[in-house]
Design an enzyme around this catalytic site. Structure first.
Site, PDB file in Angstrom:
ATOM      1  N   ASP A 171      -1.036  -1.120  11.875  1.00 14.01           N
ATOM      2  CA  ASP A 171       0.325  -1.315  12.376  1.00 14.01           C
ATOM      3  C   ASP A 171       0.539  -0.761  13.773  1.00 14.01           C
ATOM      4  O   ASP A 171       1.519  -1.086  14.438  1.00 14.01           O
ATOM      5  CB  ASP A 171       1.297  -0.549  11.471  1.00 14.01           C
ATOM      6  CG  ASP A 171       1.742  -1.376  10.303  1.00 14.01           C
ATOM      7  OD1 ASP A 171       1.889  -2.584  10.466  1.00 14.01           O
ATOM      8  OD2 ASP A 171       1.945  -0.789   9.234  1.00 14.01           O
TER       9      ASP A 171
HETATM   10  C1  BGC Z   1       2.785   4.548  10.995  1.00  6.86           C
HETATM   11  C2  BGC Z   1       1.998   3.508  10.307  1.00  6.86           C
HETATM   12  C3  BGC Z   1       2.925   2.592   9.593  1.00  6.86           C
HETATM   13  C4  BGC Z   1       3.913   1.997  10.610  1.00  6.86           C
HETATM   14  C5  BGC Z   1       4.864   0.981  10.077  1.00  6.86           C
HETATM   15  C6  BGC Z   1       3.826   3.920  11.866  1.00  6.86           C
HETATM   16  O1  BGC Z   1       4.625   4.896  12.403  1.00  6.86           O
HETATM   17  O2  BGC Z   1       1.935   5.347  11.741  1.00  6.86           O
HETATM   18  O3  BGC Z   1       1.067   4.091   9.429  1.00  6.86           O
HETATM   19  O4  BGC Z   1       2.201   1.588   8.942  1.00  6.86           O
HETATM   20  O5  BGC Z   1       4.638   3.014  11.195  1.00  6.86           O
HETATM   21  O6  BGC Z   1       5.851   1.544   9.283  1.00  6.86           O
HETATM   22  C1  NOJ Z   2       0.672   2.171   6.474  1.00  2.00           C
HETATM   23  C2  NOJ Z   2       1.211   0.807   6.165  1.00  2.00           C
HETATM   24  O1  NOJ Z   2       1.922   0.823   4.956  1.00  2.00           O
HETATM   25  C3  NOJ Z   2       0.103  -0.191   6.060  1.00  2.00           C
HETATM   26  O2  NOJ Z   2       0.639  -1.475   5.887  1.00  2.00           O
HETATM   27  C4  NOJ Z   2      -0.779  -0.141   7.283  1.00  2.00           C
HETATM   28  O3  NOJ Z   2      -1.826  -1.045   7.099  1.00  2.00           O
HETATM   29  C5  NOJ Z   2      -1.296   1.250   7.540  1.00  2.00           C
HETATM   30  N1  NOJ Z   2      -0.198   2.145   7.634  1.00  2.00           N
HETATM   31  C6  NOJ Z   2      -2.155   1.336   8.787  1.00  2.00           C
HETATM   32  O4  NOJ Z   2      -1.401   1.253   9.943  1.00  2.00           O
END
Ligand code: BGC
Ligand code: NOJ
Length: 820
Positions: free
Chosen positions: A486
């Site tokens: 993400d």
């Molecule tokens: C986090 C991710 C997460 C994303 C979307 C980010 O701040 O580091 O792990 O998947 O937000 O919510």
């Molecule tokens: C947490 C999110 O829930 C997931 O969808 C994502 O793949 C990981 N973070 C890595 O960014």
């Protein structure tokens, strides 16, 4: 064993013996629709289906001290006030123990000759929590004490509850009967549901419904006014902060034990039957549960049903193995956590506030991989719910709220890995169940109000077509807002504080989004392989061949544009520059594309798969797990986005992101290296973290999302326990690839890839209605390879155990070795 607790493997419990754990160590109550989060000191809250829209009790995230508000029992013994769970009074206890079990938590505290034990659980089929309380006088003297059970109500919508005080301080409403307090805020108008907190097995001697009266305006939960005074006012008030507290006065004979319980739950009425009389809520649904759960033996029976439920579920996959970590994680905790991620997705934990992300599309699809064997019917429904949030062009809503099941428009679509997780999840479901009928289910598309009759198979096809269509300058899939990672936001250049790294600037239309993802390309290859298998089973050889051709073409693209020389590239940014290349100054190698390159079958013949994995070993692997990328980014980079917003070593910026470690574990089994696969498995195994628990800090019984990497200030520190795709993928890695017992369309595939030192193990597996007792022996000390398999003594040709008759139980002997 560590200084805070230990595994009681026989009881399937984790036992905490010291309440001030490095972080709250939590558990979940509830299996179906009603859930609670509970910490080892009784903290947490409960909700009906949706932690944002239907929250029953109030919890203060990010509070000081951490984890306050919960399901509290107070004891007043003379002048002393204490809680069996230590908090909120934090009065020193003579003895404390918290046992987190499967769907229940039992907290016991003793002080001054009095022992109070409370078991919290959600009975199967009910929307309520039971607090089963036992009070024991440990002394030879008479003992008189007062006790209170206490909850603070949340005004249902948790986000509004913590922000809209000018209104909310005037809306609170309750109704009171002997021993029962009903929370009916907004019931008069637009809600058809209410909550209750009721006492059984003892007579309440007093109650309070207002926080100001029970706790006091200037007092704390550690020393509520009513408890200090030893009595309640019994006033029914409106507005401000409604609570429910029941007082129980006890006079215990020497060594006497007494027992009572609370029910904390919610009830819903049909609109026309809301009221008993004007403005008095119809309590019929409460009276039904009160009738069924009034007596202690009703509670015992409900608890026994809960235990039987879990014993039944866990008996579907059990391993006997000479390794305590594998044994307890596979047989109990990993599968339990998989059920939790099925229930919660990423919505509600101590790190997910229950108000932000609902059910994630990619998350929930991946979560299914760990539960299709446990809950095939619910998995089926979840697949259909997920597919229903996909639009007719193949794009998918990234999240949806569990209560409404409608895609969340604020985040929208355009995370381009999302569509591809559906084929993988459907394939896993089909392999487990053989239920090809699901493919014909009519779900429709979200942008057509789900009325157009598109089937699940149509959804799978548009998922593949979407990826094929959305491609960039190198022919690789466009990344969109982001792929699995993400935080790799290659189309978004955010300089405004507070705006979403994923969404800002990423809305200019497909032309502006040229960044490409090698990971998605690998994922496509893996999904195409599964789709070809599905078509073959459907007898559609033409479409199967077309899929394999598309896969081959994508493989060609990866070969041409996705290989950096010693590992797979990660992506191309919006300016066409490679990401995850030796030519980069930082972020030279990323884990995700190594995992999905190999899982997509790229480089298996020409040695590149092994080379990529060796690069992972050399550059990313540490004793605490494999780091996401190296070298860490040291500055914020507009063209890369959120990944560079974290200090080095944390989260996606070179943290150990446990989820993707599992892909490398599986990849290592694909290339046959059992020792390395298992070494990686152990490096993130929570049970093995007990040895360094003050560094790790998280619960040692569940996987956490992220452990600080070697670049961090606090290397080895875990964060964000419980709700992570690590749970399902780790179960897949260990059960299907290391132990190697994997469902397939034609039977159970047996394909272990283990450390050479393992002499063998036995797996008991229920599959399509038959039970397989599979005993694997490894006399030659190898990692992979099957010499012979027999089923009830009869040799089998391949390494697939044919599907047995419903109800059959067969003995399978597997001898590892070179094929004769
Ligand atoms: C986090 C991710 C997460 C994303 C979307 C980010 O701040 O580091 O792990 O998947 O937000 O919510
Ligand atoms: C947490 C999110 O829930 C997931 O969808 C994502 O793949 C990981 N973070 C890595 O960014």
């Amino acid at each position: 064993m560590n200084k805070y607790g230990y595994f009681d493997d026989a009881a399937r419990e984790y036992v905490i013996t010291q309440p001030d754990t490095p972080l709250p160590w939590i558990n979940y109550l509830g299996c179906e629709e009603f859930f609670g989060i509970i910490s080892n000191t009784g903290g947490g809250y409960c909700f009906d289906r949706d932690a944002r829209l239907r929250r029953l009790t109030r919890y203060r995230y990010n509070n000081v001290p951490l984890d306050s508000n919960g399901r509290y029992l107070y004891v007043k013994d003379g002048d002393e006030i204490w809680n069996p769970g230590w908090k909120p009074s934090r009065a020193a206890l003579d003895r404390y123990e918290c046992r987190h079990g499967l769907g229940y938590t039992r907290i016991t505290g003793a002080k001054n000759g009095l022992e109070v034990s409370v078991t919290y659980f959600v009975p199967i089929g009910e929307k309520l929590e039971v607090w089963d309380v036992r009070v024991r006088n440990l002394t030879g003297e008479k003992k008189s004490v007062s006790m209170w059970g206490f909850v603070e109500w949340c005004l249902w919508e948790a986000m509004d509850d913590m922000s809209n005080f000018q209104r909310n301080f005037s809306t609170g409403q309750v109704e009171v009967e002997q021993n029962a307090i009903f929370h009916v805020t907004e019931y008069r108008e637009r809600r058809d549901h209410f909550a209750y907190f009721a006492l059984f097995g003892a007579m309440a001697s007093g109650f309070e419904v207002s926080r100001d009266r029970f706790v006091g305006v200037h007092d704390g939960l550690d020393r509520p006014r009513a408890v200090a005074a030893g009595k309640c006012t019994g006033a029914v008030t409106l507005g401000w902060a409604p609570v429910a507290a029941h007082q129980i006065d006890l006079a215990l004979a020497p060594h006497e034990e007494t027992r009572f319980h609370f029910l904390l739950g919610c009830a819903e009425n049909p609109y026309k039957e809301k009221f008993e009389k004007p403005f008095v809520a119809n309590k019929a649904p409460f009276r039904r549960v009160a009738g069924e759960l009034a007596r202690a033996h009703d509670v015992d029976a409900a608890f026994a049903r809960l235990r039987a439920h879990w014993d039944g579920l866990l008996s579907i996959y059990q391993v006997e193995i000479d390794d305590p970590h594998v044994s307890r994680m596979v047989n109990v905790w990993n599968q339990y956590q998989c059920m939790t991620t099925l229930n919660m997705s990423r919505s509600a934990s101590f790190y997910e506030s229950g108000i932000g992300r609902g059910m994630g599309y990619r998350d929930s699809n991946q979560d299914l991989l760990g539960v299709v064997h446990l809950q095939p019917e619910r998995s089926r429904q979840r697949l259909l719910d997920l597919a229903a949030t996909q639009c007719s062009d193949g794009s998918c809503y990234h999240q949806y709220q569990p209560l409404t099941k409608k895609g969340n428009t604020a985040v929208g679509v355009g995370f381009n890995d999302d569509p591809l997780w559906l084929p993988l999840a459907v394939a896993a479901y089909l392999d487990e169940t053989g239920d090809a009928g699901v493919l014909g289910e009519k779900i429709g598309y979200s942008d057509k109000d789900n009325l157009d009759g598109a089937t699940l198979l149509d959804h799978l096809e548009i998922s593949m077509a979407y990826t094929l269509r959305q491609r960039g300058p190198h022919g690789l899939p466009l990344i969109g807002h982001a792929d699995w990672n993400d935080c790799l936001n290659l189309n978004c250049f955010s300089t405004t504080p507070g705006e979403s790294f994923q969404l800002a600037g990423d809305v200019a239309g497909p032309k502006a989004q040229v960044a490409e993802s090698v990971m998605i390309a690998g994922l496509f290859c893996a999904a195409a392989e599964q789709m070809a298998g599905i078509y073959t089973q459907l007898g559609d050889a033409g479409k199967a061949a077309k899929m394999l051709a598309d896969r081959k073409a994508m493989q060609g693209v990866i070969d041409a544009a996705g290989w950096d020389g010693r590992w797979f590239l990660r992506a191309y940014d919006a300016a066409g520059r490679p990401i995850g290349s030796h030519t980069c100054d930082e972020g030279q190698i990323f884990i995700e594309s190594q995992g999905w390159g190999v899982l997509g079958g790229i480089g298996l013949e020409d040695g590149r798969a092994v080379e990529a994995l060796d690069s992972v070993k050399e550059r990313l692997a540490t004793s605490e797990g494999i780091i996401l990328q190296q070298p860490a980014y040291s500055t914020y980079r507009l063209e890369l986005g959120e990944i560079t917003s974290y200090p080095p070593g944390y989260k996606e910026n070179a943290g150990i992101f446990t989820h993707n470690n599992t892909w490398i574990q599986i990849a290592e089994t694909i290339v046959g290296r059992g020792d390395r696969a298992f070494e990686y498995y152990m490096s993130v195994c929570p049970s093995a973290k007990e040895a360094q628990i003050d560094t790790f800090r998280c619960e040692p019984y569940v996987y956490n999302q992220m452990t600080a990497g070697r670049d961090a200030m606090t290397p080895g520190e875990g964060k964000n326990s419980w709700l992570t795709g690590t749970a399902s993928w780790c179960f897949v890695a260990i059960s299907q690839y290391i132990l190697g017992i994997r469902p397939g369309p034609f039977g159970l595939v047996v394909d272990p890839c283990i450390p050479k030192a393992w002499k063998g193990f036995t797996v008991h597996r229920v599959f399509r209605g038959a039970t397989y007792h599979i005993s694997v022996r490894n006399p030659g000390g190898i990692s992979k390879g099957i010499k012979q398999i027999t089923v009830d003594g009869a040799p089998v040709e391949s390494n697939v155990i044919p599907i047995q008759k419903q109800g059959a139980a067969v003995q399978v002997e597997v001898l590892m070795g070179a094929k004769p």
